[in-house]
Design a protein around this motif. Structure first.
Motif, PDB file in Angstrom:
ATOM      1  N   PHE A   1       0.838  -1.197   0.000  1.00 24.84           N
ATOM      2  CA  PHE A   1       0.000   0.000   0.000  1.00 24.84           C
ATOM      3  C   PHE A   1       0.875   1.250   0.000  1.00 24.84           C
ATOM      4  O   PHE A   1       0.601   2.222   0.694  1.00 24.84           O
ATOM      5  CB  PHE A   1      -0.954  -0.028   1.205  1.00 24.84           C
ATOM      6  N   GLN A   2       1.929   1.183  -0.817  1.00 27.38           N
ATOM      7  CA  GLN A   2       2.862   2.301  -0.964  1.00 27.38           C
ATOM      8  C   GLN A   2       2.989   2.654  -2.442  1.00 27.38           C
ATOM      9  O   GLN A   2       2.602   1.876  -3.316  1.00 27.38           O
ATOM     10  CB  GLN A   2       4.239   1.933  -0.387  1.00 27.38           C
ATOM     11  N   ASN A   3       3.571   3.808  -2.729  1.00 28.49           N
ATOM     12  CA  ASN A   3       3.717   4.215  -4.121  1.00 28.49           C
ATOM     13  C   ASN A   3       4.700   3.304  -4.843  1.00 28.49           C
ATOM     14  O   ASN A   3       5.494   2.574  -4.225  1.00 28.49           O
ATOM     15  CB  ASN A   3       4.143   5.689  -4.218  1.00 28.49           C
ATOM     16  N   THR A   4       4.665   3.353  -6.154  1.00 26.93           N
ATOM     17  CA  THR A   4       5.446   2.399  -6.943  1.00 26.93           C
ATOM     18  C   THR A   4       6.952   2.590  -6.798  1.00 26.93           C
ATOM     19  O   THR A   4       7.705   1.617  -6.910  1.00 26.93           O
ATOM     20  CB  THR A   4       5.067   2.498  -8.431  1.00 26.93           C
ATOM     21  N   ASP A   5       7.402   3.811  -6.549  1.00 29.85           N
ATOM     22  CA  ASP A   5       8.842   4.007  -6.360  1.00 29.85           C
ATOM     23  C   ASP A   5       9.334   3.194  -5.169  1.00 29.85           C
ATOM     24  O   ASP A   5      10.370   2.515  -5.247  1.00 29.85           O
ATOM     25  CB  ASP A   5       9.158   5.493  -6.138  1.00 29.85           C
ATOM     26  N   GLN A   6       8.597   3.251  -4.072  1.00 31.19           N
ATOM     27  CA  GLN A   6       8.983   2.512  -2.874  1.00 31.19           C
ATOM     28  C   GLN A   6       8.860   1.007  -3.080  1.00 31.19           C
ATOM     29  O   GLN A   6       9.756   0.244  -2.706  1.00 31.19           O
ATOM     30  CB  GLN A   6       8.128   2.949  -1.684  1.00 31.19           C
ATOM     31  N   VAL A   7       7.760   0.556  -3.668  1.00 33.44           N
ATOM     32  CA  VAL A   7       7.549  -0.878  -3.865  1.00 33.44           C
ATOM     33  C   VAL A   7       8.592  -1.451  -4.817  1.00 33.44           C
ATOM     34  O   VAL A   7       9.091  -2.568  -4.609  1.00 33.44           O
ATOM     35  CB  VAL A   7       6.123  -1.154  -4.376  1.00 33.44           C
ATOM     36  N   TYR A   8       8.945  -0.695  -5.860  1.00 34.33           N
ATOM     37  CA  TYR A   8       9.967  -1.180  -6.787  1.00 34.33           C
ATOM     38  C   TYR A   8      11.295  -1.354  -6.065  1.00 34.33           C
ATOM     39  O   TYR A   8      11.969  -2.386  -6.220  1.00 34.33           O
ATOM     40  CB  TYR A   8      10.130  -0.212  -7.956  1.00 34.33           C
ATOM     41  N   ARG A   9      11.659  -0.372  -5.285  1.00 32.12           N
ATOM     42  CA  ARG A   9      12.945  -0.413  -4.577  1.00 32.12           C
ATOM     43  C   ARG A   9      12.986  -1.542  -3.542  1.00 32.12           C
ATOM     44  O   ARG A   9      13.987  -2.255  -3.421  1.00 32.12           O
ATOM     45  CB  ARG A   9      13.180   0.936  -3.893  1.00 32.12           C
ATOM     46  N   GLU A  10      11.898  -1.726  -2.796  1.00 36.10           N
ATOM     47  CA  GLU A  10      11.893  -2.667  -1.680  1.00 36.10           C
ATOM     48  C   GLU A  10      11.585  -4.101  -2.076  1.00 36.10           C
ATOM     49  O   GLU A  10      12.053  -5.039  -1.407  1.00 36.10           O
ATOM     50  CB  GLU A  10      10.872  -2.216  -0.632  1.00 36.10           C
ATOM     51  N   ALA A  11      10.791  -4.300  -3.126  1.00 35.63           N
ATOM     52  CA  ALA A  11      10.314  -5.651  -3.428  1.00 35.63           C
ATOM     53  C   ALA A  11      10.505  -6.080  -4.874  1.00 35.63           C
ATOM     54  O   ALA A  11      10.958  -7.195  -5.142  1.00 35.63           O
ATOM     55  CB  ALA A  11       8.833  -5.773  -3.050  1.00 35.63           C
ATOM     56  N   VAL A  12      10.165  -5.215  -5.829  1.00 34.13           N
ATOM     57  CA  VAL A  12      10.184  -5.641  -7.233  1.00 34.13           C
ATOM     58  C   VAL A  12      11.606  -5.862  -7.730  1.00 34.13           C
ATOM     59  O   VAL A  12      11.916  -6.918  -8.301  1.00 34.13           O
ATOM     60  CB  VAL A  12       9.448  -4.617  -8.120  1.00 34.13           C
ATOM     61  N   LEU A  13      12.490  -4.907  -7.522  1.00 29.96           N
ATOM     62  CA  LEU A  13      13.871  -5.053  -7.997  1.00 29.96           C
ATOM     63  C   LEU A  13      14.582  -6.219  -7.322  1.00 29.96           C
ATOM     64  O   LEU A  13      15.206  -7.042  -8.025  1.00 29.96           O
ATOM     65  CB  LEU A  13      14.633  -3.745  -7.784  1.00 29.96           C
ATOM     66  N   PRO A  14      14.509  -6.376  -6.001  1.00 29.81           N
ATOM     67  CA  PRO A  14      15.103  -7.577  -5.409  1.00 29.81           C
ATOM     68  C   PRO A  14      14.483  -8.862  -5.955  1.00 29.81           C
ATOM     69  O   PRO A  14      15.176  -9.871  -6.114  1.00 29.81           O
ATOM     70  CB  PRO A  14      14.807  -7.417  -3.910  1.00 29.81           C
ATOM     71  N   GLY A  15      13.181  -8.808  -6.226  1.00 32.84           N
ATOM     72  CA  GLY A  15      12.522  -9.987  -6.777  1.00 32.84           C
ATOM     73  C   GLY A  15      13.007 -10.367  -8.159  1.00 32.84           C
ATOM     74  O   GLY A  15      12.855 -11.515  -8.594  1.00 32.84           O
ATOM     75  N   GLN A  16      13.611  -9.407  -8.868  1.00 31.98           N
ATOM     76  CA  GLN A  16      14.131  -9.680 -10.209  1.00 31.98           C
ATOM     77  C   GLN A  16      15.574 -10.157 -10.200  1.00 31.98           C
ATOM     78  O   GLN A  16      16.071 -10.631 -11.219  1.00 31.98           O
ATOM     79  CB  GLN A  16      14.021  -8.415 -11.065  1.00 31.98           C
ATOM     80  N   THR A  17      16.230 -10.039  -9.044  1.00 30.37           N
ATOM     81  CA  THR A  17      17.673 -10.293  -9.025  1.00 30.37           C
ATOM     82  C   THR A  17      18.107 -11.390  -8.060  1.00 30.37           C
ATOM     83  O   THR A  17      19.107 -12.069  -8.321  1.00 30.37           O
ATOM     84  CB  THR A  17      18.420  -8.998  -8.665  1.00 30.37           C
ATOM     85  N   LEU A  18      17.419 -11.595  -6.965  1.00 29.52           N
ATOM     86  CA  LEU A  18      17.846 -12.572  -5.967  1.00 29.52           C
ATOM     87  C   LEU A  18      17.488 -13.989  -6.413  1.00 29.52           C
ATOM     88  O   LEU A  18      16.387 -14.224  -6.923  1.00 29.52           O
ATOM     89  CB  LEU A  18      17.190 -12.268  -4.622  1.00 29.52           C
ATOM     90  N   PRO A  19      18.394 -14.950  -6.226  1.00 25.11           N
ATOM     91  CA  PRO A  19      18.145 -16.325  -6.697  1.00 25.11           C
ATOM     92  C   PRO A  19      16.863 -16.948  -6.136  1.00 25.11           C
ATOM     93  O   PRO A  19      16.198 -17.724  -6.819  1.00 25.11           O
ATOM     94  CB  PRO A  19      19.375 -17.085  -6.200  1.00 25.11           C
ATOM     95  N   SER A  20      16.497 -16.584  -4.913  1.00 22.91           N
ATOM     96  CA  SER A  20      15.312 -17.186  -4.303  1.00 22.91           C
ATOM     97  C   SER A  20      14.010 -16.609  -4.835  1.00 22.91           C
ATOM     98  O   SER A  20      12.928 -17.153  -4.575  1.00 22.91           O
ATOM     99  CB  SER A  20      15.362 -16.977  -2.787  1.00 22.91           C
ATOM    100  N   LEU A  21      14.097 -15.512  -5.587  1.00 20.69           N
ATOM    101  CA  LEU A  21      12.886 -14.800  -5.997  1.00 20.69           C
ATOM    102  C   LEU A  21      12.732 -14.620  -7.496  1.00 20.69           C
ATOM    103  O   LEU A  21      11.620 -14.378  -7.973  1.00 20.69           O
ATOM    104  CB  LEU A  21      12.865 -13.410  -5.332  1.00 20.69           C
ATOM    105  N   LYS A  22      13.805 -14.698  -8.241  1.00 14.24           N
ATOM    106  CA  LYS A  22      13.747 -14.256  -9.632  1.00 14.24           C
ATOM    107  C   LYS A  22      13.111 -15.259 -10.586  1.00 14.24           C
ATOM    108  O   LYS A  22      12.909 -14.938 -11.753  1.00 14.24           O
ATOM    109  CB  LYS A  22      15.137 -13.890 -10.132  1.00 14.24           C
ATOM    110  N   GLY A  23      12.770 -16.443 -10.114  1.00 14.08           N
ATOM    111  CA  GLY A  23      12.144 -17.419 -11.000  1.00 14.08           C
ATOM    112  C   GLY A  23      10.706 -17.083 -11.343  1.00 14.08           C
ATOM    113  O   GLY A  23      10.362 -16.794 -12.491  1.00 14.08           O
ATOM    114  N   PRO A  24       9.816 -17.075 -10.339  1.00 13.10           N
ATOM    115  CA  PRO A  24       8.399 -16.819 -10.640  1.00 13.10           C
ATOM    116  C   PRO A  24       8.124 -15.344 -10.901  1.00 13.10           C
ATOM    117  O   PRO A  24       8.854 -14.465 -10.456  1.00 13.10           O
ATOM    118  CB  PRO A  24       7.683 -17.272  -9.351  1.00 13.10           C
TER     119      PRO A  24
END
Length: 491
Positions: free
Chosen positions: A336-359
């Motif tokens: 429930f935060q703006n996209t700049d914050q969500v991208y920084r905190e969750a989306v970008l790590p989700g694209q790069t970390l081995p445990s998250l970048k698959g799905p």
């Protein structure tokens, strides 16, 4: 569900401290209706209260869904428009009897006058916004959902549905309380009934409307107790075993892939809370401190535990969970935060970390206005321009779309059953006094039916933003003056 933000994300340690200090009952009051699935009043009954028309031919169980959200993108509404428990709740929501809703499975036939074209036509209105999906909450396995799913298909829409939290978290029968967080049997039993009596599937095929099945809603909150992470009996064990139980139910029902070679995706709907500080470590199944951000910390926990369930949660799976994860998993978060914050905190790590970048991921609940506006539905700091920008970023910015399916606006209707001022601010629409329709009878209810009220705008400017971002238009909100102007609902 939305949590009032203390800092950059939900204060998860504070929620746990509250629960430990005041007990499970107090925690349940705080989280009343927080995306909370149904709690049937008679959990032993398997009798449905509605009758369905016999199908001729396979209908929407022919194994041929029109499209998949993973291919076209997701534009959804979070939908849980509960009736008023008492007329007084219209002016005084969240007090007295307002939280006493006997059942919240609004995709069941008893709620047809809410969503069907002969009643309030919520599905048609959501479609007019340009949405192509509806995210559901309650799922009482006793009740058929076929009519709701059929109506979605007629409107070129899909369902993001899931299992009820009830067989897992109910203190009287829930597997986290009664079976040391081993939920294999509970999940298999409940989901077998969902597949059969809930009519999720027939003749080996899922209904064409079903896109995603969630194992649990916000288990980081609802399944934290009683384990409190004192060993392998914890919420991650509940989820791994629930996944195994669901797959066992699918095998028993002879579920096969659709003709496009796919099955509904599986997910867990995580809150946007942080891991408790003590779990950002190998003892919490975490391999890298970068994994400990809001939502993604829980995703990483689940991923790493799934790689070796025996060593982490002391469970030997019946099915090849790792292969199913690779083929069918999608991560979901509820920020429930703006996209700049969500991208920084969750989306970008989700694209790069081995445990998250698959799905891939999707945002299962989204409306930053209430947090940004200090518990107001909208304000100059966050209104139509800000929501429109955020939705367009989520749906069209390449750095998002390479890993994000889309978004579900939270939520369709104001939740009159909620007790916290913060939660009462959400909802695109609010109720009017007129109630020209009624529900059908709900099994175990003392009442024959309940009124279904007309709706009016609560925050039209946010509706304008959603319609523009989704490529639709604002729906009309007709309200028949009396029952003679609306069709009679025959149960």
């Amino acid at each position: 569900c939305p949590a009032k933000v203390v800092s950059s994300s939900c204060n998860f340690d504070a929620m746990h401290a509250f629960g430990l200090a005041f007990g499970t009952a107090a925690l349940a009051v705080v989280l009343q209706g927080c995306g909370k699935p149904d709690v049937p009043s008679d959990s032993t009954s398997t009798t449905t209260t509605t009758t369905t028309t016999e199908q001729t031919g396979p209908g929407n169980y022919d194994g041929s869904p029109k499209f998949m959200l993973e291919d076209v993108g997701m534009k959804s509404f979070s939908y849980n428009p509960l009736y008023l428990a008492d007329p007084s709740c219209l002016k005084s929501p969240g007090v007295g009897q307002c939280g006493k809703i006997i059942n919240d499975d609004v995709s069941a036939e008893w709620a047809e006058q809410m969503w069907g074209p002969d009643g309030r036509n919520d599905i048609g209105r959501i479609r007019q916004f340009g949405a192509n999906a509806i995210r559901l909450y309650g799922n009482d396995p006793r009740f058929s959902k076929r009519k709701f799913f059929d109506e979605l298909v007629k409107n070129d829409m899909k369902a993001l549905t899931g299992m009820s939290n009830y067989p897992f978290t109910d203190p009287t029968i829930g597997c986290i309380w009664k079976n040391g967080y081993d939920c294999t049997d509970a999940a298999k039993s409940s989901y077998s009934q969902v597949l059969k009596d809930g009519e999720f599937a027939k003749n080996g095929y899922y209904h064409n409307a079903i896109e995603v099945i969630s194992l649990m809603n916000e288990p980081d909150i609802h399944a934290w107790l009683p384990g409190e992470w004192k060993g392998s009996n914890n919420y991650i064990k509940a989820l791994i075993t629930a996944m195994d139980g669901l797959l066992e139910a699918e095998k028993e029902a002879n579920i096969q892939k659709w003709k496009n070679g796919k099955l509904p995706k599986l997910t867990i709907a995580w809150s946007y809370a942080m891991l408790p500080s003590g779990l950002c470590s190998p003892s919490g199944y975490i391999h890298d401190k970068k994994e400990c951000g809001p939502s993604i910390g829980f995703m990483a926990q689940f991923y790493w535990a799934l790689q070796d369930p025996q060593d982490t949660v002391g469970y030997t799976p019946i099915n090849d969970l790792k292969s199913v994860y690779e083929e069918r998993w999608v991560n979901s978060l509820q920020p429930f935060q703006n996209t700049d914050q969500v991208y920084r905190e969750a989306v970008l790590p989700g694209q790069t970390l081995p445990s998250l970048k698959g799905p891939k991921m999707y945002l299962g609940e989204y409306d930053p206005a209430v947090n940004a506006c200090a518990d107001k539905p909208s304000c100059p700091a966050y209104g139509k321009p800000e929501l429109l920008r955020d939705l367009k970023v989520i749906l069209s910015d390449p750095k998002w779309t390479k890993s994000i399916w889309g978004v579900s606006f939270f939520q369709y209707q104001m939740p009159y059953n909620k007790y916290e001022i913060h939660e009462l601010q959400y909802g695109m629409f609010e109720m009017l006094p007129n109630a020209p329709w009624t529900t059908g009878y709900i099994l175990g209810d003392d009442e024959k039916n309940h009124p279904i009220n007309c709706l009016d705008w609560k925050v039209q400017e946010l509706g304008e933003a959603v319609a523009e971002a989704y490529g639709g238009s604002l729906p009309d909100l007709p309200c028949p003056k009396d029952e003679s102007e609306s069709k009679t609902f025959v149960v």
